[in-house]
Design a protein around this motif. Sequence first.
Motif, PDB file in Angstrom:
ATOM      1  N   SER A  75       0.851  -1.182   0.000  1.00  0.00           N
ATOM      2  CA  SER A  75       0.000   0.000   0.000  1.00  0.00           C
ATOM      3  C   SER A  75       0.890   1.235   0.000  1.00  0.00           C
ATOM      4  O   SER A  75       2.089   1.146   0.284  1.00  0.00           O
ATOM      5  CB  SER A  75      -0.924   0.013   1.220  1.00  0.00           C
ATOM      6  N   GLY A  76       0.282   2.375  -0.342  1.00  0.00           N
ATOM      7  CA  GLY A  76       0.994   3.643  -0.241  1.00  0.00           C
ATOM      8  C   GLY A  76       1.410   4.268  -1.556  1.00  0.00           C
ATOM      9  O   GLY A  76       1.970   5.364  -1.562  1.00  0.00           O
ATOM     10  N   GLY A  77       1.162   3.598  -2.675  1.00  0.00           N
ATOM     11  CA  GLY A  77       1.509   4.193  -3.947  1.00  0.00           C
ATOM     12  C   GLY A  77       0.580   5.329  -4.308  1.00  0.00           C
ATOM     13  O   GLY A  77      -0.390   5.619  -3.608  1.00  0.00           O
ATOM     14  N   GLY A  78       0.904   6.008  -5.415  1.00  0.00           N
ATOM     15  CA  GLY A  78       0.047   7.103  -5.853  1.00  0.00           C
ATOM     16  C   GLY A  78       0.774   8.037  -6.787  1.00  0.00           C
ATOM     17  O   GLY A  78       1.848   7.718  -7.302  1.00  0.00           O
ATOM     18  N   LEU A  79       0.164   9.200  -6.991  1.00  0.00           N
ATOM     19  CA  LEU A  79       0.712  10.235  -7.867  1.00  0.00           C
ATOM     20  C   LEU A  79       1.351  11.318  -7.000  1.00  0.00           C
ATOM     21  O   LEU A  79       0.726  11.804  -6.045  1.00  0.00           O
ATOM     22  CB  LEU A  79      -0.397  10.835  -8.723  1.00  0.00           C
ATOM     23  N   VAL A  80       2.561  11.698  -7.341  1.00  0.00           N
ATOM     24  CA  VAL A  80       3.273  12.719  -6.585  1.00  0.00           C
ATOM     25  C   VAL A  80       4.077  13.570  -7.550  1.00  0.00           C
ATOM     26  O   VAL A  80       4.508  13.093  -8.612  1.00  0.00           O
ATOM     27  CB  VAL A  80       4.184  12.071  -5.515  1.00  0.00           C
ATOM     28  N   GLN A  81       4.262  14.829  -7.204  1.00  0.00           N
ATOM     29  CA  GLN A  81       5.054  15.721  -8.040  1.00  0.00           C
ATOM     30  C   GLN A  81       6.545  15.479  -7.835  1.00  0.00           C
ATOM     31  O   GLN A  81       6.966  14.994  -6.779  1.00  0.00           O
ATOM     32  CB  GLN A  81       4.721  17.178  -7.703  1.00  0.00           C
ATOM     33  N   VAL A 108       7.291  -4.177   6.189  1.00  0.00           N
ATOM     34  CA  VAL A 108       8.482  -3.521   5.670  1.00  0.00           C
ATOM     35  C   VAL A 108       8.038  -2.244   4.973  1.00  0.00           C
ATOM     36  O   VAL A 108       6.953  -2.182   4.384  1.00  0.00           O
ATOM     37  CB  VAL A 108       9.264  -4.446   4.713  1.00  0.00           C
ATOM     38  N   TYR A 109       8.864  -1.227   5.062  1.00  0.00           N
ATOM     39  CA  TYR A 109       8.526   0.089   4.529  1.00  0.00           C
ATOM     40  C   TYR A 109       9.587   0.539   3.517  1.00  0.00           C
ATOM     41  O   TYR A 109      10.742   0.117   3.574  1.00  0.00           O
ATOM     42  CB  TYR A 109       8.457   1.120   5.648  1.00  0.00           C
ATOM     43  N   LEU A 110       9.161   1.416   2.624  1.00  0.00           N
ATOM     44  CA  LEU A 110      10.094   2.091   1.735  1.00  0.00           C
ATOM     45  C   LEU A 110       9.734   3.574   1.743  1.00  0.00           C
ATOM     46  O   LEU A 110       8.698   3.970   1.193  1.00  0.00           O
ATOM     47  CB  LEU A 110      10.034   1.541   0.315  1.00  0.00           C
ATOM     48  N   GLN A 111      10.562   4.367   2.397  1.00  0.00           N
ATOM     49  CA  GLN A 111      10.387   5.817   2.404  1.00  0.00           C
ATOM     50  C   GLN A 111      11.111   6.384   1.200  1.00  0.00           C
ATOM     51  O   GLN A 111      12.315   6.179   1.044  1.00  0.00           O
ATOM     52  CB  GLN A 111      10.953   6.410   3.691  1.00  0.00           C
ATOM     53  N   GLY A 140      10.170  15.806  -6.665  1.00  0.00           N
ATOM     54  CA  GLY A 140      10.641  16.379  -5.412  1.00  0.00           C
ATOM     55  C   GLY A 140       9.823  15.972  -4.210  1.00  0.00           C
ATOM     56  O   GLY A 140      10.241  16.229  -3.068  1.00  0.00           O
ATOM     57  N   GLY A 141       8.695  15.332  -4.446  1.00  0.00           N
ATOM     58  CA  GLY A 141       7.832  14.920  -3.351  1.00  0.00           C
ATOM     59  C   GLY A 141       8.257  13.619  -2.718  1.00  0.00           C
ATOM     60  O   GLY A 141       9.283  13.029  -3.077  1.00  0.00           O
ATOM     61  N   SER A 142       7.431  13.152  -1.762  1.00  0.00           N
ATOM     62  CA  SER A 142       7.739  11.940  -1.001  1.00  0.00           C
ATOM     63  C   SER A 142       6.539  11.016  -0.961  1.00  0.00           C
ATOM     64  O   SER A 142       5.388  11.468  -1.033  1.00  0.00           O
ATOM     65  CB  SER A 142       8.139  12.306   0.438  1.00  0.00           C
ATOM     66  N   LEU A 143       6.824   9.747  -0.854  1.00  0.00           N
ATOM     67  CA  LEU A 143       5.814   8.720  -0.627  1.00  0.00           C
ATOM     68  C   LEU A 143       6.405   7.670   0.298  1.00  0.00           C
ATOM     69  O   LEU A 143       7.630   7.467   0.318  1.00  0.00           O
ATOM     70  CB  LEU A 143       5.394   8.038  -1.928  1.00  0.00           C
ATOM     71  N   ARG A 144       5.521   7.004   1.024  1.00  0.00           N
ATOM     72  CA  ARG A 144       5.955   5.895   1.873  1.00  0.00           C
ATOM     73  C   ARG A 144       5.149   4.657   1.505  1.00  0.00           C
ATOM     74  O   ARG A 144       3.922   4.659   1.622  1.00  0.00           O
ATOM     75  CB  ARG A 144       5.755   6.222   3.345  1.00  0.00           C
ATOM     76  N   LEU A 145       5.851   3.632   1.067  1.00  0.00           N
ATOM     77  CA  LEU A 145       5.208   2.371   0.749  1.00  0.00           C
ATOM     78  C   LEU A 145       5.274   1.441   1.956  1.00  0.00           C
ATOM     79  O   LEU A 145       6.260   1.450   2.700  1.00  0.00           O
ATOM     80  CB  LEU A 145       5.886   1.696  -0.442  1.00  0.00           C
ATOM     81  N   SER A 146       4.233   0.650   2.122  1.00  0.00           N
ATOM     82  CA  SER A 146       4.192  -0.345   3.187  1.00  0.00           C
ATOM     83  C   SER A 146       3.891  -1.704   2.591  1.00  0.00           C
ATOM     84  O   SER A 146       3.188  -1.812   1.579  1.00  0.00           O
ATOM     85  CB  SER A 146       3.110  -0.002   4.215  1.00  0.00           C
ATOM     86  N   ARG A 175      18.208   8.757  -1.260  1.00  0.00           N
ATOM     87  CA  ARG A 175      16.837   9.281  -1.382  1.00  0.00           C
ATOM     88  C   ARG A 175      15.803   8.340  -0.779  1.00  0.00           C
ATOM     89  O   ARG A 175      14.786   8.799  -0.253  1.00  0.00           O
ATOM     90  CB  ARG A 175      16.495   9.513  -2.858  1.00  0.00           C
ATOM     91  N   PHE A 176      16.039   7.053  -0.881  1.00  0.00           N
ATOM     92  CA  PHE A 176      15.095   6.037  -0.383  1.00  0.00           C
ATOM     93  C   PHE A 176      15.667   5.380   0.865  1.00  0.00           C
ATOM     94  O   PHE A 176      16.877   5.198   0.983  1.00  0.00           O
ATOM     95  CB  PHE A 176      14.853   4.955  -1.431  1.00  0.00           C
ATOM     96  N   THR A 177      14.764   4.980   1.758  1.00  0.00           N
ATOM     97  CA  THR A 177      15.161   4.260   2.957  1.00  0.00           C
ATOM     98  C   THR A 177      14.221   3.080   3.175  1.00  0.00           C
ATOM     99  O   THR A 177      12.993   3.249   3.227  1.00  0.00           O
ATOM    100  CB  THR A 177      15.117   5.168   4.193  1.00  0.00           C
ATOM    101  N   ILE A 178      14.802   1.899   3.308  1.00  0.00           N
ATOM    102  CA  ILE A 178      14.021   0.704   3.609  1.00  0.00           C
ATOM    103  C   ILE A 178      14.144   0.408   5.093  1.00  0.00           C
ATOM    104  O   ILE A 178      15.207   0.580   5.691  1.00  0.00           O
ATOM    105  CB  ILE A 178      14.475  -0.504   2.762  1.00  0.00           C
ATOM    106  N   SER A 179      13.044  -0.020   5.696  1.00  0.00           N
ATOM    107  CA  SER A 179      13.060  -0.369   7.111  1.00  0.00           C
ATOM    108  C   SER A 179      12.036  -1.477   7.353  1.00  0.00           C
ATOM    109  O   SER A 179      11.192  -1.748   6.494  1.00  0.00           O
ATOM    110  CB  SER A 179      12.757   0.844   7.989  1.00  0.00           C
ATOM    111  N   ARG A 180      12.131  -2.095   8.515  1.00  0.00           N
ATOM    112  CA  ARG A 180      11.199  -3.164   8.833  1.00  0.00           C
ATOM    113  C   ARG A 180      10.788  -3.085  10.292  1.00  0.00           C
ATOM    114  O   ARG A 180      11.577  -2.640  11.133  1.00  0.00           O
ATOM    115  CB  ARG A 180      11.797  -4.527   8.513  1.00  0.00           C
TER     116      ARG A 180
END
Length: 115
Positions: A7-13, A78-81, A15-21, A66-71
Amino acid sequence: QVQLVESGGGLVQPGGSLRLSCAASGSIFSIYTMGWYRQAPGKQRELVAGILTGGSTNYAGSVKGRFTISRDNAKNTVYLQMNSLKPEDTAVYYCNAFIRSTHYWGQGTQVTVSL
């Protein structure tokens, strides 16, 4: 059998941020090697980031810094910032679990970076 739900996908401009779970089934999540892959149209699926059971991480060169994976083993998640997103990050992102020589995949979540 391991089931993964992203979950967590979408449309972003740009320079923006998203967090996937990614939520995983199973009582032994803590021993899964987890990763995020992505596949853009017309391209092969590629590893974006991985995290081992002990917490060690690795990243594709294009996302490092730019990206950070964590659990969170307590939540089997597990997350992807993803920060400073670029148009070239546009792809379907897949969660992956690797255990006992078997890969398991989620259904994928679309990330689109566009004005």
